[in-house]
Design a protein around this motif. Structure first.
Motif, short mmCIF file in Angstrom:
data_model
loop_
_atom_site.label_atom_id
_atom_site.label_comp_id
_atom_site.label_asym_id
_atom_site.label_seq_id
_atom_site.Cartn_x
_atom_site.Cartn_y
_atom_site.Cartn_z
N CYS A 219 11.77 -14.77 -70.61
CA CYS A 219 12.66 -15.78 -69.99
C CYS A 219 14.12 -15.43 -70.20
CB CYS A 219 12.34 -17.16 -70.56
SG CYS A 219 10.75 -17.82 -70.00
N ARG A 220 14.45 -14.92 -71.37
CA ARG A 220 15.85 -14.54 -71.62
C ARG A 220 16.24 -13.35 -70.75
NH1 ARG A 220 16.06 -15.57 -78.20
NH2 ARG A 220 16.98 -17.67 -78.05
N GLY B 148 17.06 -14.65 -67.42
CA GLY B 148 18.10 -15.67 -67.34
C GLY B 148 17.55 -17.03 -66.95
N ASP B 149 16.29 -17.26 -67.25
CA ASP B 149 15.61 -18.51 -66.90
C ASP B 149 15.87 -19.53 -68.02
OD1 ASP B 149 13.90 -20.61 -66.37
OD2 ASP B 149 12.12 -19.37 -66.06
N ARG B 150 16.84 -20.42 -67.79
CA ARG B 150 17.25 -21.35 -68.85
C ARG B 150 16.16 -22.37 -69.16
NH1 ARG B 150 20.68 -20.41 -72.24
NH2 ARG B 150 21.94 -22.32 -72.18
N THR C 144 13.43 -20.65 -70.98
CA THR C 144 13.87 -20.34 -72.34
C THR C 144 13.73 -21.56 -73.24
OG1 THR C 144 15.40 -18.61 -71.62
CG2 THR C 144 15.87 -19.67 -73.73
N ALA C 145 14.17 -22.72 -72.76
CA ALA C 145 14.09 -23.94 -73.56
C ALA C 145 12.64 -24.33 -73.84
CB ALA C 145 14.81 -25.08 -72.85
N ASP D 151 18.17 -24.79 -80.85
CA ASP D 151 18.54 -24.00 -79.67
C ASP D 151 17.98 -24.64 -78.40
OD1 ASP D 151 19.86 -22.23 -81.30
OD2 ASP D 151 18.29 -20.70 -81.26
N VAL E 281 19.97 -26.22 -74.94
CA VAL E 281 19.71 -25.83 -73.55
C VAL E 281 19.28 -27.04 -72.72
CG1 VAL E 281 18.34 -24.36 -72.02
CG2 VAL E 281 19.07 -23.49 -74.25
N GLU F 180 22.25 -28.92 -71.71
CA GLU F 180 22.99 -28.24 -70.65
C GLU F 180 22.32 -28.44 -69.29
OE1 GLU F 180 23.19 -24.22 -71.91
OE2 GLU F 180 24.54 -24.62 -73.61
N LEU F 181 20.98 -28.52 -69.31
CA LEU F 181 20.23 -28.72 -68.07
C LEU F 181 20.09 -30.19 -67.70
CD1 LEU F 181 17.37 -26.11 -68.66
CD2 LEU F 181 19.37 -25.86 -67.17
#
Length: 287
Positions: A68-69, A72-74, A77-78, A103, A107, A110-111
């Motif tokens: 995921c990192r 760039g899949d936020r 990633t979360a 962490d 995220v 942010e989403l």
């Protein structure tokens, strides 16, 4: 095939579900579909956790996180961080679990995914309690309960309040702890979760036992100070030690009674509830 794996997992046919997850991962990897591979790894991690194969679940979630990192899949990633934190908790790697949950929370914020943020906050609170960081755990559980309340997710609000009550007990905020546990019990009663209601009521008894012992210790200290002035230092020390021994015995008895009562509640078979949600849940994985 993902639906097949989910159905197998729901019927607790974990080995078959894991075989499907591995097959799906290979198909996506051979096709160069990294996003699909990440989703299969996430699902594999969830199934491994339900099968209590936690060390393998850690590996699956770490692989998912790496993919995921790279992409760039936020959201992915979360999700991977939340799953990883839960698996690390189960293998008692609490500091790493805390870091993963923190962490993930960042995220999710942010989403603007408040529900997933609350799930991660609840897990963070439990990990913080394991490391005796009780004040931080109180804050995490309070934040989670507030989000669930705002979103009308009553059952998860009850779960967050249960964790909050346990953390408040550890920092000596007994009245607030009783309020949290009784509110949780009422929520579980309203949602038909009799088993969780009994657990919350048992926690009320534990809090009340701790509260009584704290009041007894405070009274002992006050009496010892008076004795110091009335009898002189040496006599007061002897009296204080005798009093403390009596208080300690009373605390042990009261706590043991509360624990036995809570254990009896937990041994009672839970009422069947088809709508009950599992105690812990992963945020849905975007594919």
């Amino acid at each position: 095939m993902n639906h097949m794996a989910s159905a197998l997992r729901e019927t607790r046919r974990f080995d078959e579900a894991m075989a499907v997850h591995h097959e799906v991962r290979e198909i996506y990897r051979d096709a160069g579909n990294r996003r699909g591979e990440a989703g299969a790894l996430y699902d594999l991690g969830v199934t491994l956790q339900q099968a209590r194969r936690f060390a393998e679940a850690v590996t699956a979630h770490e692989l998912d996180l790496g993919v995921c990192r790279e992409l760039g899949d936020r959201g992915g990633t979360a999700s991977a961080l939340t799953g990883l934190g839960n698996a690390l908790h189960e293998v008692r790697r609490f500091d790493e679990a805390i870091s993963a949950h923190q962490d993930a929370i960042q995220v999710w914020r942010e989403l603007d995914d408040r529900h997933s943020e609350a799930v991660a906050l609840t897990s963070l609170g439990l990990a913080l309690q394991e490391t005796h960081r009780f004040l931080e755990a109180v804050t995490a559980h309070q934040d989670a309960a507030r989000i669930y309340h705002d979103m009308d997710d009553l059952h998860r609000e009850g779960q967050a309040l249960t964790g909050l009550g346990l953390a408040l007990r550890q920092v000596g905020r007994f009245e607030e702890a009783v309020t949290a546990q009784t509110t949780a019990a009422a929520i579980f009663r309203d949602t038909g979760d009799r088993h969780s209601e009994e657990i919350a009521l048992g926690n009320v008894e534990l809090v009340q036992a701790s509260w009584r012992s704290a009041r007894a210790r405070a009274q002992a200290r006050r009496l010892a100070l008076r004795a110091t002035f009335a009898m002189g230092g040496g006599v007061a020390v002897t009296w204080w030690l005798s009093w403390q021994a009596g208080v300690a015995a009373a605390v042990v008895i009261a706590t043991a009674d509360a624990i036995r009562s809570a254990a009896r509640r937990r041994r009672s078979p839970p009422a069947p509830d088809k709508n009950r949600r599992p105690p812990t849940a992963e945020p849905s994985k975007p594919h």
